[in-house]
Scaffold this active site. Structure first.
Site, PDB file in Angstrom:
ATOM      1  N   ARG A   1       0.833  -1.226   0.000  1.00 43.91           N
ATOM      2  CA  ARG A   1       0.000   0.000   0.000  1.00 43.91           C
ATOM      3  C   ARG A   1       0.856   1.260   0.000  1.00 43.91           C
ATOM      4  O   ARG A   1       0.491   2.259   0.633  1.00 43.91           O
ATOM      5  CB  ARG A   1      -0.938   0.016   1.204  1.00 43.91           C
ATOM      6  CG  ARG A   1      -1.842  -1.186   1.342  1.00 43.91           C
ATOM      7  CD  ARG A   1      -2.931  -1.167   0.272  1.00 43.91           C
ATOM      8  NE  ARG A   1      -4.038  -2.010   0.636  1.00 43.91           N
ATOM      9  CZ  ARG A   1      -5.187  -1.548   1.140  1.00 43.91           C
ATOM     10  NH1 ARG A   1      -5.376  -0.278   1.315  1.00 43.91           N
ATOM     11  NH2 ARG A   1      -6.144  -2.386   1.448  1.00 43.91           N
TER      12      ARG A   1
ATOM     13  N   ARG B   1      -3.197   6.906   0.927  1.00 46.42           N
ATOM     14  CA  ARG B   1      -3.702   8.079   1.648  1.00 46.42           C
ATOM     15  C   ARG B   1      -2.698   8.819   2.510  1.00 46.42           C
ATOM     16  O   ARG B   1      -2.910   9.975   2.841  1.00 46.42           O
ATOM     17  CB  ARG B   1      -4.906   7.668   2.497  1.00 46.42           C
ATOM     18  CG  ARG B   1      -6.127   7.425   1.653  1.00 46.42           C
ATOM     19  CD  ARG B   1      -7.203   6.754   2.433  1.00 46.42           C
ATOM     20  NE  ARG B   1      -6.753   5.429   2.856  1.00 46.42           N
ATOM     21  CZ  ARG B   1      -7.533   4.554   3.474  1.00 46.42           C
ATOM     22  NH1 ARG B   1      -8.767   4.881   3.762  1.00 46.42           N
ATOM     23  NH2 ARG B   1      -7.063   3.373   3.806  1.00 46.42           N
TER      24      ARG B   1
ATOM     25  N   ARG C   1      -6.814  12.322  -5.255  1.00 45.19           N
ATOM     26  CA  ARG C   1      -8.083  11.751  -4.785  1.00 45.19           C
ATOM     27  C   ARG C   1      -9.134  12.816  -4.479  1.00 45.19           C
ATOM     28  O   ARG C   1     -10.331  12.504  -4.454  1.00 45.19           O
ATOM     29  CB  ARG C   1      -7.828  10.894  -3.534  1.00 45.19           C
ATOM     30  CG  ARG C   1      -7.506   9.474  -3.837  1.00 45.19           C
ATOM     31  CD  ARG C   1      -8.726   8.658  -4.306  1.00 45.19           C
ATOM     32  NE  ARG C   1      -9.507   8.165  -3.181  1.00 45.19           N
ATOM     33  CZ  ARG C   1     -10.733   8.535  -2.901  1.00 45.19           C
ATOM     34  NH1 ARG C   1     -11.350   9.416  -3.655  1.00 45.19           N
ATOM     35  NH2 ARG C   1     -11.369   8.035  -1.866  1.00 45.19           N
TER      36      ARG C   1
ATOM     37  N   ASP D   1      -6.885  -2.282  -7.165  1.00 45.53           N
ATOM     38  CA  ASP D   1      -7.400  -2.912  -5.947  1.00 45.53           C
ATOM     39  C   ASP D   1      -7.718  -4.367  -6.223  1.00 45.53           C
ATOM     40  O   ASP D   1      -8.087  -4.719  -7.352  1.00 45.53           O
ATOM     41  CB  ASP D   1      -8.653  -2.194  -5.433  1.00 45.53           C
ATOM     42  CG  ASP D   1      -8.915  -2.573  -3.986  1.00 45.53           C
ATOM     43  OD1 ASP D   1      -8.317  -1.954  -3.092  1.00 45.53           O
ATOM     44  OD2 ASP D   1      -9.671  -3.534  -3.748  1.00 45.53           O
TER      45      ASP D   1
ATOM     46  N   TYR E   1     -14.827 -11.371   0.257  1.00 42.07           N
ATOM     47  CA  TYR E   1     -15.507 -10.113  -0.044  1.00 42.07           C
ATOM     48  C   TYR E   1     -16.758 -10.333  -0.889  1.00 42.07           C
ATOM     49  O   TYR E   1     -17.760  -9.647  -0.716  1.00 42.07           O
ATOM     50  CB  TYR E   1     -14.556  -9.146  -0.773  1.00 42.07           C
ATOM     51  CG  TYR E   1     -13.579  -8.494   0.176  1.00 42.07           C
ATOM     52  CD1 TYR E   1     -13.976  -7.449   1.004  1.00 42.07           C
ATOM     53  CD2 TYR E   1     -12.268  -8.930   0.261  1.00 42.07           C
ATOM     54  CE1 TYR E   1     -13.089  -6.845   1.881  1.00 42.07           C
ATOM     55  CE2 TYR E   1     -11.370  -8.344   1.142  1.00 42.07           C
ATOM     56  CZ  TYR E   1     -11.787  -7.298   1.951  1.00 42.07           C
ATOM     57  OH  TYR E   1     -10.921  -6.710   2.829  1.00 42.07           O
TER      58      TYR E   1
HETATM   59  O1  CP3 Z   1       0.056  -1.230  -2.659  1.00 34.81           O
HETATM   60  C1  CP3 Z   1      -0.256  -0.291  -3.423  1.00 34.81           C
HETATM   61  O2  CP3 Z   1       0.183   0.860  -3.310  1.00 34.81           O
HETATM   62  C2  CP3 Z   1      -1.166  -0.623  -4.586  1.00 34.81           C
HETATM   63  C3  CP3 Z   1      -2.549  -0.398  -4.355  1.00 34.81           C
HETATM   64  C4  CP3 Z   1      -3.424  -1.321  -3.501  1.00 34.81           C
HETATM   65  C5  CP3 Z   1      -4.655  -0.863  -2.971  1.00 34.81           C
HETATM   66  N1  CP3 Z   1      -5.300  -1.926  -2.413  1.00 34.81           N
HETATM   67  C6  CP3 Z   1      -5.143   0.517  -3.054  1.00 34.81           C
HETATM   68  C7  CP3 Z   1      -6.196   0.973  -2.136  1.00 34.81           C
HETATM   69  C8  CP3 Z   1      -3.300  -2.681  -3.170  1.00 34.81           C
HETATM   70  C9  CP3 Z   1      -2.160  -3.654  -3.433  1.00 34.81           C
HETATM   71  C10 CP3 Z   1      -4.511  -3.051  -2.503  1.00 34.81           C
HETATM   72  C11 CP3 Z   1      -4.773  -4.414  -2.030  1.00 34.81           C
HETATM   73  C12 CP3 Z   1      -5.985  -4.671  -1.219  1.00 34.81           C
HETATM   74  N2  CP3 Z   1      -7.217  -4.077  -1.318  1.00 34.81           N
HETATM   75  C13 CP3 Z   1      -6.068  -5.671  -0.222  1.00 34.81           C
HETATM   76  C14 CP3 Z   1      -4.944  -6.637   0.145  1.00 34.81           C
HETATM   77  C15 CP3 Z   1      -3.899  -6.011   0.976  1.00 34.81           C
HETATM   78  C16 CP3 Z   1      -4.357  -5.649   2.365  1.00 34.81           C
HETATM   79  O3  CP3 Z   1      -4.188  -4.467   2.709  1.00 34.81           O
HETATM   80  O4  CP3 Z   1      -4.810  -6.525   3.091  1.00 34.81           O
HETATM   81  C17 CP3 Z   1      -7.360  -5.641   0.313  1.00 34.81           C
HETATM   82  C18 CP3 Z   1      -7.906  -6.521   1.429  1.00 34.81           C
HETATM   83  C19 CP3 Z   1      -8.098  -4.635  -0.388  1.00 34.81           C
HETATM   84  C20 CP3 Z   1      -9.518  -4.261  -0.207  1.00 34.81           C
HETATM   85  C21 CP3 Z   1      -9.669  -2.850   0.184  1.00 34.81           C
HETATM   86  N3  CP3 Z   1      -9.435  -1.759  -0.630  1.00 34.81           N
HETATM   87  C22 CP3 Z   1     -10.049  -2.341   1.454  1.00 34.81           C
HETATM   88  C23 CP3 Z   1     -10.404  -3.195   2.647  1.00 34.81           C
HETATM   89  C24 CP3 Z   1     -10.057  -0.938   1.380  1.00 34.81           C
HETATM   90  C25 CP3 Z   1     -10.506   0.085   2.402  1.00 34.81           C
HETATM   91  C26 CP3 Z   1      -9.711   0.165   3.592  1.00 34.81           C
HETATM   92  C27 CP3 Z   1      -8.208   0.341   3.361  1.00 34.81           C
HETATM   93  O5  CP3 Z   1      -7.478  -0.508   3.861  1.00 34.81           O
HETATM   94  O6  CP3 Z   1      -7.798   1.268   2.682  1.00 34.81           O
HETATM   95  C28 CP3 Z   1      -9.618  -0.597   0.068  1.00 34.81           C
HETATM   96  C29 CP3 Z   1      -9.455   0.769  -0.449  1.00 34.81           C
HETATM   97  C30 CP3 Z   1      -8.119   1.109  -0.989  1.00 34.81           C
HETATM   98  N4  CP3 Z   1      -7.352   0.315  -1.789  1.00 34.81           N
HETATM   99  C31 CP3 Z   1      -7.441   2.356  -0.808  1.00 34.81           C
HETATM  100  C32 CP3 Z   1      -6.257   2.277  -1.524  1.00 34.81           C
HETATM  101  C33 CP3 Z   1      -5.212   3.351  -1.692  1.00 34.81           C
HETATM  102  C34 CP3 Z   1      -7.974   3.559  -0.053  1.00 34.81           C
HETATM  103  C35 CP3 Z   1      -8.967   4.210  -0.926  1.00 34.81           C
HETATM  104  C36 CP3 Z   1      -8.983   5.703  -0.864  1.00 34.81           C
HETATM  105  O7  CP3 Z   1      -8.176   6.368  -1.551  1.00 34.81           O
HETATM  106  O8  CP3 Z   1      -9.842   6.233  -0.168  1.00 34.81           O
END
Ligand code: CP3
Length: 353
Positions: free
Chosen positions: A27, A31, A40, A76, A152
């Site tokens: 990640r 944010r 964003r 994502d 999910y």
């Molecule tokens: O790593 C990176 O920089 C690449 C981008 C990336 C995102 N999500 C962007 C994102 C990656 C590799 C993921 C993987 C992801 N997404 C997982 C597996 C890794 C982990 O953290 O367990 C999971 C379970 C998700 C599902 C998901 N997406 C959730 C639960 C959420 C909301 C809560 C949170 O943890 O952020 C997201 C949203 C998300 N995915 C954001 C980002 C940058 C935040 C969205 C925003 O900008 O508001």
């Protein structure tokens, strides 16, 4: 020097010696970065994922700011679920699926979508990244593991225990297996096309592996994960498998043909190597909360983590045990990276002695 390809990550994954561990963050685009927040503030999250130019720009932000040793494409793990036929939304509480999977008719309706630039703009983002930084640093493609995506698609949103997903698995086992199989085929097509587009490493996120017992993970999750990983082998691309809360699953997970296991902070990395081999590829595993503290704590914990892996020069990748937290101060990320860089000097010193 700046024009050279940084192959630290690829070397570590091939178990070749490195002067310091490669470092990147799960990640890493997101944010906590003001430049991400700025993008964003103008576009929604899904819109951002589906806009190749913007996704490429955001993927590059942590590389430009910190010089991390890999770029992961911004996207994502839930996008394939949308292509399969689910209505996906991202709210301020996280992902939400409106028409979640409840019965066999729902499973039958789901598609195994083709993977191309139309179904997955992420593929285009990877090819743009390849052009932008492909000669400097490896590009990581990714997907969720079948089980985590299943969680999910059945639960509809993030949960602590995924009881609805588990109930479906145990009570509607045949439907659940069909769903897992459709997900696996979908992910295979998607990951293959990510490699074709330019991804040199693949990471598979099984974030919710730990909610199952060893017995159930072995029965229901491993067969699909193994299928996916085995089918990807001909691509000859290193695979990193991330599992969270998976101490109890290690005996099964470690049988999978991956180049490295990305583990969380609850596991002692050296204990894994002692058990599964000195060359066993590992990635991790600093608690992301440590990056919320201060420079001296971060330095100490990062050093201890690396020193804690006896031969970190081989097959070790420095990372967190889970994604970087949204309120992480930028300077703390710099501190962790600087601490990792200092290991290169340590190596020089120890060669001289
Ligand atoms: O790593 C990176 O920089 C690449 C981008 C990336 C995102 N999500 C962007 C994102 C990656 C590799 C993921 C993987 C992801 N997404 C997982 C597996 C890794 C982990 O953290 O367990 C999971 C379970 C998700 C599902 C998901 N997406 C959730 C639960 C959420 C909301 C809560 C949170 O943890 O952020 C997201 C949203 C998300 N995915 C954001 C980002 C940058 C935040 C969205 C925003 O900008 O508001």
């Amino acid at each position: 020097m700046n024009n050279m390809f940084n192959d630290l990550l690829l070397k570590a994954l091939r178990k070749e010696n490195v002067p310091r561990p490669p470092v990147w963050f799960m990640r890493q685009a997101g944010r906590y970065l003001p430049e991400y927040q700025k993008v964003r503030s103008e576009v929604g999250f899904l819109e951002l994922c589906n806009n190749p130019e913007l996704a490429c720009e955001v993927s590059l932000q942590p590389f430009e700011r910190f010089g991390v040793d890999a770029v992961i494409v911004f996207s994502d793990i839930l996008l394939p679920a949308q292509n399969m036929g689910l209505e996906l939304e991202f709210t301020s509480f996280g992902p939400k699926i409106n028409n979640l999977v409840s019965n066999s008719a729902d499973v039958r309706k789901l598609q195994i979508p083709l993977a191309n630039d139309e179904t997955y703009p992420t593929l285009k983002a990877i090819s743009l990244l390849k052009k932008a930084v492909g000669s400097k640093v490896p590009i990581i493609g990714f997907a969720g593991a079948p089980w985590t995506l299943f969680c999910y698609m059945v639960e509809g949103y993030s949960s602590h225990n995924f009881n609805r997903a588990k109930t479906f698995l145990y009570a509607n086992t045949q439907d659940a297996q069909q769903l897992l199989s459709k997900i696996t085929n979908t992910l295979f097509l998607y990951l293959t096309m990510q490699v074709n587009a330019g991804a040199q490493v693949l990471q598979i996120f099984d974030t919710w592996a730990g909610v199952l017992s060893l017995e159930d993970y072995k029965t229901y999750a491993i067969p699909y994960l193994k299928h996916l990983i085995d089918d990807l082998q001909p691509l000859k691309v290193p695979i990193i498998l991330y599992t969270n809360n998976s101490h109890h699953l290690l005996s099964e997970i470690t049988k999978l043909k991956v180049s490295a296991h990305s583990l969380d902070w609850r596991i002692k990395l050296q204990a894994v190597r002692d058990k599964y081999g000195v060359d066993f590829g590992i990635q991790g595993n600093l608690d992301p909360a440590i990056l919320l503290t201060n420079q001296s704590v971060i330095r100490e914990k990062t050093k201890n983590m690396i020193h804690g892996v006896k031969n970190w020069q081989t097959g070790y990748i420095c990372n967190l045990g889970h994604g970087i937290l949204p309120n992480t101060p930028i300077d703390n990320v710099h501190t962790m990276i600087d601490t990792v860089y200092e290991f290169a000097n340590e190596t020089v010193v120890s060669f001289v002695h």
